[in-house]
Design a protein around this motif. Structure first.
Motif, PDB file in Angstrom:
ATOM      1  N   LEU A  18      32.374  -5.762   2.441  1.00 50.27           N
ATOM      2  CA  LEU A  18      31.260  -5.950   3.366  1.00 50.27           C
ATOM      3  C   LEU A  18      31.613  -5.396   4.738  1.00 50.27           C
ATOM      4  CD1 LEU A  18      30.265  -9.626   2.464  1.00 50.27           C
ATOM      5  CD2 LEU A  18      29.141  -7.514   1.705  1.00 50.27           C
ATOM      6  N   ALA A  19      30.645  -4.759   5.361  1.00 49.90           N
ATOM      7  CA  ALA A  19      30.832  -4.281   6.728  1.00 49.90           C
ATOM      8  C   ALA A  19      30.817  -5.465   7.688  1.00 49.90           C
ATOM      9  CB  ALA A  19      29.727  -3.288   7.083  1.00 49.90           C
ATOM     10  N   ASP A  20      31.441  -5.279   8.859  1.00 46.95           N
ATOM     11  CA  ASP A  20      31.402  -6.317   9.883  1.00 46.95           C
ATOM     12  C   ASP A  20      29.957  -6.590  10.274  1.00 46.95           C
ATOM     13  OD1 ASP A  20      34.128  -6.554   9.917  1.00 46.95           O
ATOM     14  OD2 ASP A  20      34.409  -5.165  11.588  1.00 46.95           O
ATOM     15  N   SER A  21      29.596  -7.860  10.338  1.00 41.52           N
ATOM     16  CA  SER A  21      28.208  -8.220  10.592  1.00 41.52           C
ATOM     17  C   SER A  21      28.144  -9.673  11.025  1.00 41.52           C
ATOM     18  CB  SER A  21      27.377  -8.014   9.310  1.00 41.52           C
ATOM     19  OG  SER A  21      26.110  -8.630   9.403  1.00 41.52           O
ATOM     20  N   PRO A  22      27.128 -10.036  11.829  1.00 41.95           N
ATOM     21  CA  PRO A  22      26.942 -11.456  12.167  1.00 41.95           C
ATOM     22  C   PRO A  22      26.335 -12.264  11.024  1.00 41.95           C
ATOM     23  CG  PRO A  22      25.246 -10.128  13.220  1.00 41.95           C
ATOM     24  CD  PRO A  22      26.218  -9.165  12.597  1.00 41.95           C
ATOM     25  N   THR A  74      26.025 -14.234   7.451  1.00 42.79           N
ATOM     26  CA  THR A  74      26.887 -15.085   6.632  1.00 42.79           C
ATOM     27  C   THR A  74      26.926 -14.526   5.213  1.00 42.79           C
ATOM     28  OG1 THR A  74      26.321 -17.036   7.936  1.00 42.79           O
ATOM     29  CG2 THR A  74      27.222 -17.428   5.737  1.00 42.79           C
TER      30      THR A  74
END
Length: 300
Positions: A152-156, A158
């Motif tokens: 998964l890419a960095d993301s806010p 959940t």
């Protein structure tokens, strides 16, 4: 001090009503209060903050710059409070609409067959399923839940792990009867290997041989951008392919396809996650669907 804090939400409700009604009397009618009671609330807020929020004359009422700022903040806080209470209050019987975005093949073969049991368990929820190989913008509100494969890419957002899938090399019995069965990875050089069109960091098919991992280049007459097409070609006896195990589970069980080179399978696994906007205001309808998918897909 504690009483002041406890009264703040109620004060905000009154102030927002004044701002929207444009008068103390209009807010009073909306809230079922007297104009003098509304005036006292506004005066209490101004005294607490030490700034003037309203400019009042006998005929008009307008917000000061500080009043505009307070009004915006009050609306946002009250909206967050409403959303949180809604999310908590519907936990006993979640209801509403949940939009799910999934890859075409995985959605059709894995997600969709689970939805009947989910809505039977939660009849108050309506599920909208969007099957597409394009990634929906969950953070931007295009979906409530997105199903993602791999890192998964960095993301806010959940993320909740739902399971994982491996890959299997397969062919139809008719093809093997005609072209022979490969016994070692190197034998694939003499076969029609049907592969994906998208680029990988290491082109070819991975195998584990003599206790080391190798990437074997393959060649074939047809390539495709999705696993369902490759499986259809393999079922038609066109050649050998390597796809996600979920693509071919039913065909393997029915004998329509045969697994190949399993002693050399590197057992590479790809994680499957649900991504969504989390936090305390996460709607129960989203939470229960994520929980259900994790329960049913575990070990897939």
């Amino acid at each position: 001090m504690l009483r002041d804090k406890a009264d703040r939400a109620g004060d905000m409700v009154v102030f927002v009503a004044v701002a929207e009604a444009g008068s103390l009397s209009g807010a009073a009618r909306r809230l079922g209060l007297t104009p003098s009671a509304v005036s006292r609330v506004v005066a209490r807020i101004e005294a607490r903050l030490g700034v003037q929020l309203l400019v009042r004359t006998t005929r008009t009422l307008r917000l000061t710059a500080e009043g505009e700022t307070y009004g915006r903040a009050a609306r946002r806080i009250l909206a967050d409070l409403d959303e949180t209470e809604t999310a908590l209050s519907d936990r006993g019987c979640p209801r509403g609409r949940v939009r799910v975005s999934a890859a075409t093949a995985h959605g059709r073969l894995v997600i969709v067959p689970l939805l009947g049991a989910f809505v039977a368990r939660h009849p108050g929820i309506v599920v909208e399923i969007d099957l597409s190989d394009e990634i929906a913008d969950v953070l931007g509100g295009r979906a409530d839940i997105g199903i993602r494969f791999g890192p998964l890419a960095d993301s806010p957002l959940t993320a909740r792990r739902l399971g994982e899938t491996g890959r299997t090399v397969v062919a139809a019995p008719a093809y093997l009867a005609r072209a022979g069965t490969p016994r070692r990875p190197a034998d694939l050089a003499d076969h029609n290997c049907l592969d994906f069109t998208f680029r990988r960091s290491e082109p070819g098919w991975p195998f584990r041989e003599a206790e080391r991992d190798v990437i074997l280049p393959v060649r074939g007459t047809i390539a495709a951008n999705n696993g369902e097409t490759l499986v259809q070609l393999a079922l038609g006896g066109v050649g050998i392919t390597r796809v996600g195990t979920f693509h071919v589970a039913d065909d393997l069980a029915a004998g329509r396809l045969v697994p190949l080179l399993e002693p050399f399978n590197p057992q590479d696994r790809e994680a499957i996650h649900a991504v969504f906007v989390g936090g305390p205001a996460m709607p129960a309808r989203v939470r229960v669907l994520v929980d259900f998918l994790a329960e049913r897909m575990r070990g897939g």
